[in-house]
Design an enzyme around this catalytic site. Sequence first.
Site, short mmCIF file in Angstrom:
data_model
loop_
_atom_site.label_atom_id
_atom_site.label_comp_id
_atom_site.label_asym_id
_atom_site.label_seq_id
_atom_site.Cartn_x
_atom_site.Cartn_y
_atom_site.Cartn_z
N LYS A 63 19.34 38.45 48.40
CA LYS A 63 20.79 38.68 48.38
C LYS A 63 21.12 40.05 48.98
CE LYS A 63 21.71 35.90 44.23
NZ LYS A 63 22.14 35.95 42.80
N ALA A 80 21.56 41.01 41.82
CA ALA A 80 20.75 40.57 40.69
C ALA A 80 20.70 39.06 40.64
CB ALA A 80 21.32 41.12 39.38
N ASP A 81 19.64 38.55 40.05
CA ASP A 81 19.53 37.10 39.83
C ASP A 81 18.79 36.86 38.53
OD1 ASP A 81 20.00 34.49 41.64
OD2 ASP A 81 18.30 34.20 40.28
N THR A 82 19.37 36.02 37.69
CA THR A 82 18.78 35.70 36.39
C THR A 82 18.29 34.26 36.40
OG1 THR A 82 20.25 37.26 35.26
CG2 THR A 82 19.22 35.55 33.91
N GLY A 117 16.01 39.64 38.00
CA GLY A 117 15.55 40.47 39.10
C GLY A 117 16.71 41.30 39.62
#
Length: 203
Positions: A63, A80-82, A117
């Site tokens: 991203k 961010a990525d969950t 992340g």
Amino acid sequence: MPLSAPNSSLARPRLVLASNSPRRRQLLTDLGVAYEVRLREVAEDFPPHLVRAEVAEYLAAHKAAAYAPDLAPDELVLTADTIVCLEDDVLNKPADATEAVRMLQRLQGRAHDVYTGVCLLAGDGRRVVFSDQTRVHFRPLSLAEIEHYVTQYQPLDKAGAYGAQDWIGMVAVTRLEGSYFNVMGLPVHRVWEELEKLGAVGF
């Protein structure tokens, strides 16, 4: 006599939050961090050989790369990525209510791991990628409870089809090992630490 604020704050990079998540916005606001929101569509596919934390970190970095060409030298973008992992299965956002119910049926009565992340990419080329893990324990849930949650809260924008801050978090989560805020979508303790290192926050 109180110490005066350092003038170095004038040189701090301007933080850009590349996320549409109201939870991430609220967490940064609660931290007292100034930011602007900048959004663009980025595919959330990942190579099949990646597992767990690797997936979250890859997606966050992927991203951030989409914003790199337009970053000013004094800007710093946060992406961010969950993801939710049941053993090695990645449970991302459900496609519809039926899939959301199916995901929660798999999670009920079991422990699973939540990874977020984060990528911090500066306009001057500096980059930090990291992730945080929280183990979440769910009590057994009835189908009626699961269907009530999915119908009333529409968790289609949430990894694993649930938000720990929602009703289901109050009635289903029995124990956490790690950061609660990480489950909400941003490990703010790590974010603050890395922002300090990059000179974006501090006293």
